[in-house]
Design a protein around this motif. Structure first.
Motif, PDB file in Angstrom:
ATOM      1  N   ASN A 115       0.780  -1.625  -0.033  1.00  0.00           N
ATOM      2  CA  ASN A 115      -0.134   0.050  -0.247  1.00  0.00           C
ATOM      3  C   ASN A 115       0.665   1.598  -0.069  1.00  0.00           C
ATOM      4  OD1 ASN A 115       0.475   0.837   2.849  1.00  0.00           O
ATOM      5  ND2 ASN A 115      -0.715  -0.982   3.646  1.00  0.00           N
ATOM      6  N   ALA A 116       0.058   2.539  -0.426  1.00  0.00           N
ATOM      7  CA  ALA A 116       1.060   3.899  -0.479  1.00  0.00           C
ATOM      8  C   ALA A 116       0.845   4.545   0.754  1.00  0.00           C
ATOM      9  CB  ALA A 116       0.800   4.407  -1.611  1.00  0.00           C
ATOM     10  N   GLY A 117       1.360   4.073   1.986  1.00  0.00           N
ATOM     11  CA  GLY A 117       1.665   4.462   3.052  1.00  0.00           C
ATOM     12  C   GLY A 117       0.962   5.051   3.178  1.00  0.00           C
ATOM     13  N   GLU A 118       0.434   3.681   3.887  1.00  0.00           N
ATOM     14  CA  GLU A 118      -1.307   3.274   4.447  1.00  0.00           C
ATOM     15  C   GLU A 118      -1.298   4.393   5.648  1.00  0.00           C
ATOM     16  OE1 GLU A 118      -4.667   3.220   4.146  1.00  0.00           O
ATOM     17  OE2 GLU A 118      -3.590   2.802   2.513  1.00  0.00           O
ATOM     18  N   ASN A 119      -2.668   4.843   5.157  1.00  0.00           N
ATOM     19  CA  ASN A 119      -2.732   6.308   6.557  1.00  0.00           C
ATOM     20  C   ASN A 119      -1.963   7.331   6.414  1.00  0.00           C
ATOM     21  OD1 ASN A 119      -5.061   5.050   7.187  1.00  0.00           O
ATOM     22  ND2 ASN A 119      -3.305   3.327   8.655  1.00  0.00           N
ATOM     23  N   GLY A 120      -1.415   7.746   5.324  1.00  0.00           N
ATOM     24  CA  GLY A 120      -0.403   8.662   5.071  1.00  0.00           C
ATOM     25  C   GLY A 120       1.007   8.769   5.773  1.00  0.00           C
ATOM     26  N   PHE A 121       1.191   7.845   6.659  1.00  0.00           N
ATOM     27  CA  PHE A 121       2.614   8.183   7.795  1.00  0.00           C
ATOM     28  C   PHE A 121       3.919   6.975   7.177  1.00  0.00           C
ATOM     29  CE2 PHE A 121      -0.834   9.675   9.413  1.00  0.00           C
ATOM     30  CZ  PHE A 121      -0.790  10.566  10.011  1.00  0.00           C
ATOM     31  N   SER A 122       4.008   8.031   5.791  1.00  0.00           N
ATOM     32  CA  SER A 122       5.641   7.525   5.431  1.00  0.00           C
ATOM     33  C   SER A 122       6.700   5.682   5.438  1.00  0.00           C
ATOM     34  CB  SER A 122       6.726   8.209   6.888  1.00  0.00           C
ATOM     35  OG  SER A 122       8.291   8.396   5.776  1.00  0.00           O
ATOM     36  N   THR A 123       5.439   5.230   4.954  1.00  0.00           N
ATOM     37  CA  THR A 123       6.037   3.992   4.471  1.00  0.00           C
ATOM     38  C   THR A 123       6.531   3.667   3.297  1.00  0.00           C
ATOM     39  OG1 THR A 123       3.845   2.858   4.999  1.00  0.00           O
ATOM     40  CG2 THR A 123       4.759   3.298   6.389  1.00  0.00           C
ATOM     41  N   SER A 124       5.526   3.823   2.803  1.00  0.00           N
ATOM     42  CA  SER A 124       6.000   4.050   1.087  1.00  0.00           C
ATOM     43  C   SER A 124       4.740   2.402   1.056  1.00  0.00           C
ATOM     44  CB  SER A 124       6.825   4.567   0.346  1.00  0.00           C
ATOM     45  OG  SER A 124       7.050   4.345  -1.130  1.00  0.00           O
ATOM     46  N   GLY A 282      -4.746  10.167  -7.167  1.00  0.00           N
ATOM     47  CA  GLY A 282      -5.227   8.898  -7.773  1.00  0.00           C
ATOM     48  C   GLY A 282      -6.521   9.272  -8.679  1.00  0.00           C
ATOM     49  N   ALA A 283      -6.994  10.808  -9.692  1.00  0.00           N
ATOM     50  CA  ALA A 283      -7.346  11.257  -9.778  1.00  0.00           C
ATOM     51  C   ALA A 283      -6.995  10.255 -11.883  1.00  0.00           C
ATOM     52  CB  ALA A 283      -7.864  12.540 -10.471  1.00  0.00           C
ATOM     53  N   ALA A 284      -6.011   9.577 -11.861  1.00  0.00           N
ATOM     54  CA  ALA A 284      -4.986   9.606 -12.691  1.00  0.00           C
ATOM     55  C   ALA A 284      -4.829   7.818 -13.093  1.00  0.00           C
ATOM     56  CB  ALA A 284      -3.655  10.053 -12.682  1.00  0.00           C
ATOM     57  N   ILE A 285      -5.497   7.348 -12.187  1.00  0.00           N
ATOM     58  CA  ILE A 285      -5.967   5.788 -11.809  1.00  0.00           C
ATOM     59  C   ILE A 285      -7.584   5.434 -12.347  1.00  0.00           C
ATOM     60  CG2 ILE A 285      -5.141   4.159 -10.919  1.00  0.00           C
ATOM     61  CD1 ILE A 285      -2.847   5.431 -10.741  1.00  0.00           C
ATOM     62  N   LYS A 286      -7.518   4.801 -13.339  1.00  0.00           N
ATOM     63  CA  LYS A 286      -8.813   4.462 -14.080  1.00  0.00           C
ATOM     64  C   LYS A 286      -9.478   3.167 -11.973  1.00  0.00           C
ATOM     65  CE  LYS A 286      -8.564   5.167 -18.528  1.00  0.00           C
ATOM     66  NZ  LYS A 286      -8.807   3.876 -20.124  1.00  0.00           N
ATOM     67  N   GLY A 287      -9.912   3.115 -11.974  1.00  0.00           N
ATOM     68  CA  GLY A 287     -11.202   2.110 -11.100  1.00  0.00           C
ATOM     69  C   GLY A 287     -10.870   2.398 -10.307  1.00  0.00           C
ATOM     70  N   THR A 288     -10.157   3.254  -9.946  1.00  0.00           N
ATOM     71  CA  THR A 288     -10.404   4.604  -8.391  1.00  0.00           C
ATOM     72  C   THR A 288     -11.778   5.281  -8.537  1.00  0.00           C
ATOM     73  OG1 THR A 288      -9.439   6.416  -8.504  1.00  0.00           O
ATOM     74  CG2 THR A 288      -8.306   4.774  -7.598  1.00  0.00           C
ATOM     75  N   ALA A 289     -12.131   5.822  -7.396  1.00  0.00           N
ATOM     76  CA  ALA A 289     -13.522   6.412  -7.361  1.00  0.00           C
ATOM     77  C   ALA A 289     -12.976   8.031  -7.750  1.00  0.00           C
ATOM     78  CB  ALA A 289     -13.873   6.331  -6.280  1.00  0.00           C
ATOM     79  N   ALA A 290     -11.353   7.989  -7.827  1.00  0.00           N
ATOM     80  CA  ALA A 290     -10.843   9.532  -7.884  1.00  0.00           C
ATOM     81  C   ALA A 290     -11.270   9.715  -9.334  1.00  0.00           C
ATOM     82  CB  ALA A 290     -10.094   9.795  -6.839  1.00  0.00           C
ATOM     83  N   TYR A 291     -11.407   8.938 -10.103  1.00  0.00           N
ATOM     84  CA  TYR A 291     -10.377   8.794 -10.994  1.00  0.00           C
ATOM     85  C   TYR A 291     -11.207   9.925 -11.999  1.00  0.00           C
ATOM     86  CZ  TYR A 291      -9.679   7.604 -15.806  1.00  0.00           C
ATOM     87  OH  TYR A 291      -9.278   8.067 -17.350  1.00  0.00           O
ATOM     88  N   ASN A 292     -10.897  11.144 -13.332  1.00  0.00           N
ATOM     89  CA  ASN A 292     -11.265  12.335 -13.708  1.00  0.00           C
ATOM     90  C   ASN A 292     -10.027  11.778 -15.217  1.00  0.00           C
ATOM     91  OD1 ASN A 292     -11.007  14.261 -15.189  1.00  0.00           O
ATOM     92  ND2 ASN A 292     -12.295  15.140 -13.225  1.00  0.00           N
ATOM     93  N   PRO A 293     -10.861  11.820 -16.461  1.00  0.00           N
ATOM     94  CA  PRO A 293     -10.375  11.546 -17.714  1.00  0.00           C
ATOM     95  C   PRO A 293      -9.409  12.457 -18.266  1.00  0.00           C
ATOM     96  CG  PRO A 293     -12.296  11.720 -17.646  1.00  0.00           C
ATOM     97  CD  PRO A 293     -12.541  11.762 -16.379  1.00  0.00           C
ATOM     98  N   VAL A 748       0.859   0.518  -8.682  1.00  0.00           N
ATOM     99  CA  VAL A 748       1.130  -1.147  -7.658  1.00  0.00           C
ATOM    100  C   VAL A 748       0.579  -0.649  -6.132  1.00  0.00           C
ATOM    101  CG1 VAL A 748       3.106  -0.762  -8.408  1.00  0.00           C
ATOM    102  CG2 VAL A 748       2.950   0.473  -6.700  1.00  0.00           C
ATOM    103  N   SER A 749      -0.254   0.727  -5.608  1.00  0.00           N
ATOM    104  CA  SER A 749      -0.775   1.079  -4.578  1.00  0.00           C
ATOM    105  C   SER A 749      -1.383   2.494  -4.689  1.00  0.00           C
ATOM    106  CB  SER A 749       0.063   0.365  -3.759  1.00  0.00           C
ATOM    107  OG  SER A 749       1.032   1.875  -3.378  1.00  0.00           O
ATOM    108  N   THR A 750      -2.283   1.879  -3.750  1.00  0.00           N
ATOM    109  CA  THR A 750      -2.520   3.175  -3.314  1.00  0.00           C
ATOM    110  C   THR A 750      -2.800   4.336  -1.959  1.00  0.00           C
ATOM    111  OG1 THR A 750      -5.236   3.233  -3.077  1.00  0.00           O
ATOM    112  CG2 THR A 750      -4.127   3.646  -5.826  1.00  0.00           C
ATOM    113  N   ASN A 751      -2.723   5.318  -1.812  1.00  0.00           N
ATOM    114  CA  ASN A 751      -3.922   5.130   0.074  1.00  0.00           C
ATOM    115  C   ASN A 751      -5.184   5.132   0.434  1.00  0.00           C
ATOM    116  OD1 ASN A 751      -4.767   7.715  -1.384  1.00  0.00           O
ATOM    117  ND2 ASN A 751      -4.856   8.693   0.063  1.00  0.00           N
ATOM    118  N   TRP A 752      -5.404   4.443   1.165  1.00  0.00           N
ATOM    119  CA  TRP A 752      -6.573   4.225   1.554  1.00  0.00           C
ATOM    120  C   TRP A 752      -8.019   4.520   1.116  1.00  0.00           C
ATOM    121  CZ3 TRP A 752     -11.064   6.683   4.178  1.00  0.00           C
ATOM    122  CH2 TRP A 752     -10.784   8.143   4.612  1.00  0.00           C
ATOM    123  N   ASN A 753      -7.792   5.616   0.503  1.00  0.00           N
ATOM    124  CA  ASN A 753      -8.843   6.684  -0.369  1.00  0.00           C
ATOM    125  C   ASN A 753      -9.361   6.359  -1.590  1.00  0.00           C
ATOM    126  OD1 ASN A 753      -7.599   8.920   0.392  1.00  0.00           O
ATOM    127  ND2 ASN A 753      -9.476   9.589   1.154  1.00  0.00           N
TER     128      ASN A 753
END
Length: 773
Positions: A115-124, A282-293, A748-753
């Motif tokens: 996961n991409a540093g889940e919860n946003g705290f510096s794990t990458s 995350g808007a650049a990743i198809k499949g996520t709710a944030a995706y924007n073309p 390869v990963s995203t954060n939680w949202n």
């Protein structure tokens, strides 16, 4: 008994006959393994008998082929007869794939996700899950727990062992299993080897330059030294401005103190000075709710951080091990390891995308933590019995002290930056004073015993138990020194147990059918490597709930292991079911304003895993595996209700999360790597890696629960890789790696949202010149 060494090839060049004394084999590549052979067999029939294998074959040869059992002091059966899924990633695969750190190595085995540093705290992607469960707190080096969230370089690594399913072999642990890193040791031959590599891609990322050296020197008949070193100045493929600068040194000394006693003293220092890369919106990743073309034309290598960002890590480790044969059928190992990891980071992450103005808001976050771990264990292995019944026992005691000091530094929001042309100099590097400080100390005393009972030639029972007394003390303070929250002065003492038992039937000497059950405990606050560890107070541990029960995990597994082609190729297949119990769930009843413990849920993962490793012919090698996983959360409607009341935005219009799959847990993961060596020195090969789609959300050990579909999915991807090498002469090999041949853009990963995502490597080239003499 045959001792099998990993990560080397060319059997005829690297096989040594047994001679008197402790025997160490070092091939031209500098690969070295400590093995007790030869003289112990010739000088003492009783000792030789103690080291016979299950078939009664005397110790007589070292065969370079696949996985080894020789230096696993807690293992009582050969890997072929171990009733559990164990993936061993040898040095050969690490070298051929050009892997530099543990994360890159673990991508070679199925069932692991990041996961991409889940919860946003510096794990990458330093932290990872195995079979859906976070196991980043279950990383061991030479059998000793290694705490801290940091990138572990593999320049001094012989192999990586991945043990899947709850396992109490090394102590408290989660449901997924654990990872053990085996480091290099001195050999008894003078040898020098190394490699210089240069990597690039089609984007504006900095080139990759890395050099390795491995020098082994015999000072006397009973004394040898080895020095491994690394120097790297690299970019991140496909990411502009990101940087990885590393240097490390690892000297070690091995001494034969008497005919039956050997000592190894080793030290490792690694310094990393990186400019961290925290992905794209995350808007650049198809499949996520944030995706924007509208993000489709954003540059692949756009860097949304700041030029002043940094991620600096200093790690030091000292190891002292004694290995001896002191009585008939008795082997004793005593090991002390001390490690310190000091990490200080400032990094800027994208937090979304504003379509109206095509800008990306970002946030600068901070991480500052020092981890110290001291471990001493004494392990005794013994083999005795005769006729139809024999025992192979491993028993021991272990003492561990883990300490952690951390600062909480807050966050800063730099100005927004352009999606298509981000400005890395849009803000100066912020300097913040700590708002809170936390100290954590965990003391552990453990005792264990494992036994493999051989009943005739076809039946074995392997089992054992580990008892562990655990004391944790957490002090969380404000900057002024006042207690901060419920963890201002928190203490917990508990005694837990874990163990396993398995029945093995051997229809042939090269095959095993097994059924096993394993269990492990994970008391609250037991890990010092979790994603939120840079925080203090109640947030210092994901899933931490004061007063909650100890989480327990049970694993049920049925499998087959079969060695083919005269033992050259190992194949495995297993069906498993893992149940995590007592997962605490917090929430709020009507009228409450503070979360509290409301009950417990279960998390269930079941599936099938197959694996293959070794040679189909002397020239054709293959390594790979596939895991199909079905996961599920289970809890009452009431617990969904209190969670929805505590965090309404987590649920939106959803009412239930019970029955959902675990977040970041793909249904299917698979990898295959194969090479073929031609008679004239050319080797060609390549691989394929597939990762299925997975839901976004909170990890299995977080208090907050996000229903599937709330933030979309992390899309699946399939990558193709190419490899070629040529042996110029006995001294020099040239290699070429081409990763992601089709240049597939994938996350390869995203954060939680899904507000940000970490992109995988684009098409990238790595040229390596390896030498040995």
């Amino acid at each position: 008994m045959t001792i099998i060494l990993m990560g080397v090839t060319d059997v005829d060049k690297r096989t040594k006959s047994a001679e008197a004394g402790w025997k160490v084999v070092a091939g031209p590549t500098g690969t070295a393994f400590v093995a007790l052979v030869g003289a112990l067999a010739s000088s003492s029939p009783a000792i030789a008998e103690a080291f016979d294998d299950a078939q009664g074959t005397p110790v007589s040869a070292v065969e370079v082929l696949g996985a080894t059992d020789a230096d696993a002091p807690k293992r009582t059966a050969k890997l072929l007869d171990t009733p559990q899924t164990v993936s061993v990633i040898p040095q050969q695969i690490i070298e051929e794939r050009g892997a530099r750190n543990l994360t890159e190595v673990l991508r070679n085995t199925p069932g692991i996700s990041f996961n991409a540093g889940e919860n946003g705290f510096s794990t990458s992607t330093n932290n990872f899950s195995m079979r859906g469960f976070d196991v980043s707190g279950s990383v061991f080096i030479d059998g000793s727990r290694d705490s801290g969230s940091y990138a572990r370089d593999v320049f001094n690594v012989e192999r990586v062992e991945v043990v899947k399913g709850p396992a109490a072999d090394n102590g408290r642990g989660g449901p997924g299993g654990y990872v053990n890193i085996v480091t290099k040791s001195p050999g008894n031959e003078n040898a020098v080897s190394g490699a210089v590599s240069f990597g690039f891609d089609q984007y504006d990322s900095k080139t990759r330059k890395r050099g390795l050296a491995d020098i082994n020197h015999v000072l006397a008949d009973n004394l040898a030294v080895r020095l491994n070193a690394v120097l790297e100045d690299s970019g991140v493929p496909g990411r502009e401005l990101a940087r990885k600068k590393t240097w490390g040194i690892a000297p070690s000394l091995a001494a034969t103190l008497s005919p039956n006693l050997r000592a190894i003293l080793a030290y490792e220092h690694v310094s990393q000075d990186d400019r961290p890369e925290w992905g794209v919106p995350g808007a650049a990743i198809k499949g996520t709710a944030a995706y924007n073309p509208l993000t489709a034309d954003a540059p692949r290598d756009a860097f949304y951080g700041l030029r002043s960002d940094f991620d600096d890590t200093r790690s030091d480790a000292v190891l002292l091990r004694f290995e001896g044969q002191f009585a008939e059928g008795l082997r004793v190992t005593n090991q002390t390891r001390f490690s310190e990891v000091d990490r200080d980071a400032r990094f800027t992450v994208p937090t979304g995308f504003t379509a109206a103005t095509s800008v990306v808001p970002t946030q600068t976050q901070f991480y500052r933590r020092k981890n110290e771990t001291l471990t001493n264990f004494t392990n005794l292995t013994a083999r005795f019995g005769s006729g139809a019944l024999s025992h192979s026992i491993a028993a021991g005691v272990e003492f561990t002290r883990e300490k952690s000091d951390s600062d909480r530094l807050g966050t800063v929001n730099p100005p927004v930056t352009s999606l298509r042309d981000p400005n890395p100099d849009r803000a100066a590097g912020a300097v913040l004073a700590p708002t809170e400080r936390a100290q954590v100390k965990v003391d552990t005393v453990a005792a264990y015993v494992y036994d493999t009972i051989e009943i005739g030639e076809q039946w074995q029972i392997t089992g054992g138990v580990r008892l562990e007394s655990y004391d944790a003390a957490i002090q969380s303070r404000t900057a002024a020194g006042a207690p901060a929250g419920a963890l201002g002065n928190f203490k917990l003492s508990d005694t837990n147990w874990g163990g396993k038992i398995g029945l093995v039937y051997k229809p042939a000497s090269n095959a095993s059918l097994y059924a096993s059950v394993g269990t492990a405990a994970q008391p609250p606050g037991s890990y010092l490597s979790n994603p939120d560890i840079s925080r203090t107070g109640e947030n210092a541990f994901p899933g931490f709930v004061a007063g909650a029960k100890t989480v327990r995990s049970d694993n049920y597994e049925v499998g087959l292991k079969w060695d083919l082609f005269d033992g050259r190729l190992s194949t495995t297949a297993a069906v498993f079911r893992t149940v995590k119990r007592n997962a605490p769930i917090t929430g709020r009843d009507v009228g409450e304003t503070v979360d509290s413990l409301k009950g417990y849920g279960k998390q269930i993962v079941q599936g099938v895993e197959i694996g293959v490793s070794g040679r189909i012919t002397e020239a054709w090698e293959v390594y790979g595996g596939l895991a199909w996983i079905d996961s599920e959360r289970k809890h009452s409607a009431y617990l969904d209700e209190v969670r929805r009341r505590a965090n309404p935005a987590d649920y939106g219009t959803f009412l239930r999360a019970s029955g959902d799959k675990l977040a970041f847990t793909p249904d299917v993961t698979a990898n295959l790597w194969t090479t073929y060596r031609f008679p004239f020195g050319l080797t060609l090969g390549g691989g394929v890696q597939h990762v299925g789609s997975s839901f976004l959300g909170r990890p299995d050990d977080a208090n907050r629960i996000i229903p599937n579909g709330m933030f979309g999915k992390l899309p699946s991807y399939t990558l193709l890789h190419g490899y070629a090498s040529y042996e110029v002469n006995e001294t020099i090999d040239l290699r070429l790696n081409i990763d992601n041949l089709t240049n597939e853009k994938h996350a390869v990963s995203t954060n939680w949202n899904g507000s940000r995502a970490t992109l995988g490597t684009p098409r990238a080239f790595l040229m390596t010149a390896a030498f040995r003499f």
